[in-house]
Scaffold this motif. Structure first.
Motif, PDB file in Angstrom:
ATOM      1  N   THR A 167     -11.639   4.897   5.978  1.00  9.50           N
ATOM      2  CA  THR A 167     -10.379   5.021   6.329  1.00  9.50           C
ATOM      3  C   THR A 167      -9.443   5.842   5.624  1.00  9.50           C
ATOM      4  OG1 THR A 167      -9.978   3.208   4.580  1.00  9.50           O
ATOM      5  CG2 THR A 167     -10.593   2.469   6.494  1.00  9.50           C
ATOM      6  N   PRO A 168      -8.368   6.341   6.064  1.00  9.89           N
ATOM      7  CA  PRO A 168      -7.337   7.166   5.425  1.00  9.89           C
ATOM      8  C   PRO A 168      -7.103   6.666   4.157  1.00  9.89           C
ATOM      9  CG  PRO A 168      -6.863   7.056   7.726  1.00  9.89           C
ATOM     10  CD  PRO A 168      -7.960   6.045   7.483  1.00  9.89           C
ATOM     11  N   LYS A 169      -6.999   7.382   3.079  1.00  9.60           N
ATOM     12  CA  LYS A 169      -6.730   6.821   1.698  1.00  9.60           C
ATOM     13  C   LYS A 169      -5.221   7.276   1.246  1.00  9.60           C
ATOM     14  CE  LYS A 169     -10.592   5.025   1.247  1.00  9.60           C
ATOM     15  NZ  LYS A 169     -10.989   3.393   1.240  1.00  9.60           N
ATOM     16  N   VAL A 170      -4.649   6.349   0.532  1.00  6.26           N
ATOM     17  CA  VAL A 170      -3.269   6.673   0.031  1.00  6.26           C
ATOM     18  C   VAL A 170      -3.379   6.857  -1.397  1.00  6.26           C
ATOM     19  CG1 VAL A 170      -1.988   5.245   1.808  1.00  6.26           C
ATOM     20  CG2 VAL A 170      -2.588   4.372  -0.346  1.00  6.26           C
ATOM     21  N   GLY A 171      -4.658   7.052  -1.917  1.00 11.80           N
ATOM     22  CA  GLY A 171      -4.805   7.446  -3.291  1.00 11.80           C
ATOM     23  C   GLY A 171      -5.026   6.088  -4.330  1.00 11.80           C
ATOM     24  N   TYR A 172      -5.086   6.108  -5.468  1.00 10.41           N
ATOM     25  CA  TYR A 172      -5.457   4.983  -6.333  1.00 10.41           C
ATOM     26  C   TYR A 172      -4.171   4.284  -6.403  1.00 10.41           C
ATOM     27  CZ  TYR A 172      -6.738   2.759 -10.797  1.00 10.41           C
ATOM     28  OH  TYR A 172      -6.929   1.757 -11.559  1.00 10.41           O
ATOM     29  N   LEU A 173      -4.487   2.835  -6.353  1.00  9.61           N
ATOM     30  CA  LEU A 173      -3.641   1.947  -5.949  1.00  9.61           C
ATOM     31  C   LEU A 173      -2.500   1.700  -7.014  1.00  9.61           C
ATOM     32  CD1 LEU A 173      -4.961  -1.836  -6.707  1.00  9.61           C
ATOM     33  CD2 LEU A 173      -5.783  -0.017  -7.926  1.00  9.61           C
ATOM     34  N   ARG A 174      -2.785   2.197  -8.478  1.00 11.10           N
ATOM     35  CA  ARG A 174      -1.768   2.236  -9.413  1.00 11.10           C
ATOM     36  C   ARG A 174      -0.698   3.449  -9.386  1.00 11.10           C
ATOM     37  NH1 ARG A 174      -3.144  -1.544 -13.958  1.00 11.10           N
ATOM     38  NH2 ARG A 174      -5.195  -2.478 -13.579  1.00 11.10           N
ATOM     39  N   GLN A 175      -1.334   4.452  -8.693  1.00 12.40           N
ATOM     40  CA  GLN A 175      -0.525   5.544  -8.583  1.00 12.40           C
ATOM     41  C   GLN A 175       0.066   6.030  -7.252  1.00 12.40           C
ATOM     42  OE1 GLN A 175      -3.490   8.149 -10.766  1.00 12.40           O
ATOM     43  NE2 GLN A 175      -3.028   7.277 -12.522  1.00 12.40           N
ATOM     44  N   LEU A 176       0.585   5.243  -6.546  1.00 10.76           N
ATOM     45  CA  LEU A 176       1.120   5.544  -5.138  1.00 10.76           C
ATOM     46  C   LEU A 176       2.346   6.391  -4.938  1.00 10.76           C
ATOM     47  CD1 LEU A 176       0.873   1.800  -3.999  1.00 10.76           C
ATOM     48  CD2 LEU A 176      -0.852   3.559  -3.612  1.00 10.76           C
ATOM     49  N   SER A 177       2.469   6.919  -3.941  1.00 15.92           N
ATOM     50  CA  SER A 177       3.625   7.804  -3.653  1.00 15.92           C
ATOM     51  C   SER A 177       4.389   7.324  -2.572  1.00 15.92           C
ATOM     52  CB  SER A 177       3.103   9.125  -3.286  1.00 15.92           C
ATOM     53  OG  SER A 177       4.169   9.687  -2.486  1.00 15.92           O
ATOM     54  N   ALA A 178       5.572   6.902  -2.630  1.00 11.29           N
ATOM     55  CA  ALA A 178       6.408   6.416  -1.289  1.00 11.29           C
ATOM     56  C   ALA A 178       6.099   7.319  -0.293  1.00 11.29           C
ATOM     57  CB  ALA A 178       7.593   5.987  -1.960  1.00 11.29           C
ATOM     58  N   GLU A 179       6.431   8.474  -0.434  1.00  9.46           N
ATOM     59  CA  GLU A 179       6.433   9.379   0.628  1.00  9.46           C
ATOM     60  C   GLU A 179       5.065   9.456   1.333  1.00  9.46           C
ATOM     61  OE1 GLU A 179       7.411  10.233  -2.267  1.00  9.46           O
ATOM     62  OE2 GLU A 179       9.507  11.106  -2.148  1.00  9.46           O
ATOM     63  N   GLY A 180       4.120   9.434   0.690  1.00 11.54           N
ATOM     64  CA  GLY A 180       2.721   9.366   1.339  1.00 11.54           C
ATOM     65  C   GLY A 180       2.643   8.001   2.097  1.00 11.54           C
ATOM     66  N   VAL A 181       2.926   6.936   1.542  1.00 12.41           N
ATOM     67  CA  VAL A 181       2.866   5.524   2.303  1.00 12.41           C
ATOM     68  C   VAL A 181       3.544   5.672   3.421  1.00 12.41           C
ATOM     69  CG1 VAL A 181       3.023   3.197   2.041  1.00 12.41           C
ATOM     70  CG2 VAL A 181       1.996   4.340   0.045  1.00 12.41           C
ATOM     71  N   LEU A 182       4.909   6.016   3.383  1.00 17.21           N
ATOM     72  CA  LEU A 182       5.820   5.980   4.564  1.00 17.21           C
ATOM     73  C   LEU A 182       5.686   6.719   5.686  1.00 17.21           C
ATOM     74  CD1 LEU A 182       9.093   5.702   2.634  1.00 17.21           C
ATOM     75  CD2 LEU A 182       8.227   3.813   3.995  1.00 17.21           C
ATOM     76  N   SER A 183       4.658   8.043   5.391  1.00 20.36           N
ATOM     77  CA  SER A 183       4.296   8.864   6.376  1.00 20.36           C
ATOM     78  C   SER A 183       3.472   8.186   7.405  1.00 20.36           C
ATOM     79  CB  SER A 183       3.731  10.073   5.718  1.00 20.36           C
ATOM     80  OG  SER A 183       2.466   9.903   5.143  1.00 20.36           O
ATOM     81  N   LEU A 184       2.821   6.971   6.879  1.00 15.31           N
ATOM     82  CA  LEU A 184       1.857   6.388   7.769  1.00 15.31           C
ATOM     83  C   LEU A 184       2.464   5.356   8.727  1.00 15.31           C
ATOM     84  CD1 LEU A 184      -1.086   6.126   5.401  1.00 15.31           C
ATOM     85  CD2 LEU A 184      -1.019   7.410   7.356  1.00 15.31           C
ATOM     86  N   ARG A 185       3.759   5.140   8.490  1.00 21.44           N
ATOM     87  CA  ARG A 185       4.772   4.144   9.254  1.00 21.44           C
ATOM     88  C   ARG A 185       4.125   2.796   9.145  1.00 21.44           C
ATOM     89  NH1 ARG A 185       3.691   6.114  14.115  1.00 21.44           N
ATOM     90  NH2 ARG A 185       2.078   7.775  13.302  1.00 21.44           N
ATOM     91  N   PRO A 186       3.857   2.272   8.032  1.00 20.22           N
ATOM     92  CA  PRO A 186       3.254   0.829   7.934  1.00 20.22           C
ATOM     93  C   PRO A 186       4.320   0.028   8.316  1.00 20.22           C
ATOM     94  CG  PRO A 186       3.666   1.693   5.979  1.00 20.22           C
ATOM     95  CD  PRO A 186       4.063   2.915   6.660  1.00 20.22           C
ATOM     96  N   ASP A 187       3.940  -1.178   8.892  1.00 24.51           N
ATOM     97  CA  ASP A 187       4.732  -2.387   9.213  1.00 24.51           C
ATOM     98  C   ASP A 187       4.719  -3.337   7.660  1.00 24.51           C
ATOM     99  OD1 ASP A 187       5.713  -1.999  12.032  1.00 24.51           O
ATOM    100  OD2 ASP A 187       3.390  -2.343  12.436  1.00 24.51           O
ATOM    101  N   ALA A 188       3.237  -3.058   7.246  1.00 24.87           N
ATOM    102  CA  ALA A 188       3.180  -3.937   6.137  1.00 24.87           C
ATOM    103  C   ALA A 188       2.468  -3.317   4.892  1.00 24.87           C
ATOM    104  CB  ALA A 188       2.727  -5.187   6.346  1.00 24.87           C
ATOM    105  N   VAL A 189       2.468  -3.483   3.453  1.00 20.44           N
ATOM    106  CA  VAL A 189       1.532  -3.086   2.579  1.00 20.44           C
ATOM    107  C   VAL A 189       1.318  -4.339   1.965  1.00 20.44           C
ATOM    108  CG1 VAL A 189       1.462  -1.576   0.420  1.00 20.44           C
ATOM    109  CG2 VAL A 189       2.610  -0.612   2.432  1.00 20.44           C
ATOM    110  N   ILE A 190      -0.100  -4.565   1.745  1.00 20.91           N
ATOM    111  CA  ILE A 190      -0.456  -5.860   1.053  1.00 20.91           C
ATOM    112  C   ILE A 190      -1.393  -5.188  -0.082  1.00 20.91           C
ATOM    113  CG2 ILE A 190      -0.418  -7.581   2.880  1.00 20.91           C
ATOM    114  CD1 ILE A 190      -3.205  -7.230   3.550  1.00 20.91           C
ATOM    115  N   GLY A 191      -1.383  -6.049  -1.157  1.00 22.00           N
ATOM    116  CA  GLY A 191      -2.134  -5.476  -2.354  1.00 22.00           C
ATOM    117  C   GLY A 191      -2.551  -6.495  -3.565  1.00 22.00           C
ATOM    118  N   ALA A 192      -3.389  -6.087  -4.321  1.00 26.70           N
ATOM    119  CA  ALA A 192      -3.647  -6.529  -5.712  1.00 26.70           C
ATOM    120  C   ALA A 192      -2.321  -6.476  -6.413  1.00 26.70           C
ATOM    121  CB  ALA A 192      -4.735  -6.172  -6.150  1.00 26.70           C
TER     122      ALA A 192
END
Length: 298
Positions: free
Chosen positions: A81-106
């Protein structure tokens, strides 16, 4: 003012992404089909944390995943699957570029400011804090069910897993011995041992062992003298840690281990890290495997 400008910029990025712009990331996915929102569940999901991703796959909702984080390695399809990086070091711009409806996580997902930025941009964000118990597994599964609109499937799977969990705990309770175990984490840098308040401590306890290191919380390097004092009968580690240390032979060459009872019998149990410490749907099998292997080596 700077915070307001930042938030406005993120909202503009989200709005542009919703219209189909994909330039912010070369691996952005196509737009969701029309009518997805009317179906009552988000159709574009990003999962953060291997156990959360496992839950999405266990519910058969992997077609909704537009990305995962780098710790999402099971099942094998998750590695592609496409990766947004390490879960502790996320980038808002990178995540938003994928146009998610929801982000769920640990609960480790973050930084917190990034999650706040995603919420400000209109993304549904939900995480489950680590409690290192069975309730954490159930919470992750039900979170995945809500995000994907598969609550009924999540409840059905929860009942199956509950039966597996009860069976494993009954087997552990009947064990002939309760070995004194030490968990070593050695994925990078100086090897450390797991004290109380850690996922490793919880797993050792669930699998019927006694953690020899409980004088402190978290992970610390342990001196040779302290290693001799705690006197573990066996060592538990991860397969990734063994690889990082150069293999089994190199592992046992560490001088501090020669001071332990485990050294004489080379009593070692190694398991894949996400399976062992993930606290996801495979926790019953992880506890069973750890328990059975520990009973064999002591």
């Amino acid at each position: 003012m700077k915070g307001c400008a930042r938030r406005a910029a993120l909202q503009r990025l989200a709005a542009v992404a919703a219209m189909g712009w994909t330039g912010a990331a070369s691996w952005a996915q196509p737009a969701a089909p029309k009518g997805a929102a009317a179906a009552g569940a988000p159709r574009r999901i990003i999962s953060l944390g291997g156990a959360v991703t496992e839950a999405v796959y266990a519910l058969g909702a992997e077609n909704m995943l537009v990305a995962t984080d780098t710790t999402s390695l099971y099942p094998d399809a998750a590695t592609r699957t496409p990766k947004v990086g390490y879960l502790r070091q996320l980038s808002a711009e990178g995540v938003l570029s994928l146009r998610p409806d929801a982000v769920i996580g640990a609960g480790e997902a973050g930084p917190a400011i990034v999650l706040d930025q995603l919420r400000a941009a209109g993304v549904q964000v939900e995480t489950v804090q680590a409690t290192h118990d069975w309730a954490e597994v159930m919470a992750k599964l039900r979170m995945a069910g809500r995000a994907t609109g598969k609550q009924a499937e999540a409840e059905a799977l929860a009942q199956q897993l509950q039966q597996q969990w009860q069976a494993v705990q009954a087997d552990v309770a009947r064990a002939r011995s309760k070995p004194r175990a030490l968990f070593i984490l050695a994925h990078s840098g100086t090897p450390q041992v797991a004290g109380s308040g850690t996922a490793a401590h919880a797993l050792l306890t669930m699998a019927g062992a006694s953690n020899t290191v409980q004088a402190f919380k978290g992970y610390r390097a342990l001196t040779a003298e302290a290693m001799a004092a705690v006197a573990p009968q066996l060592i538990v580690t991860t397969t990734q840690g063994l690889e990082a240390m150069g293999g089994i032979d190199a592992f046992w060459k560490r001088p501090e281990l020669a001071l332990t009872p485990a050294y004489g019998r080379r009593a070692l149990v190694a398991m894949e890290a996400n399976h062992l410490l993930g606290f996801g749907p495979r926790l019953p099998s992880a506890v069973r495997q750890l328990h059975e292997q520990m009973q064999r080596v002591v």
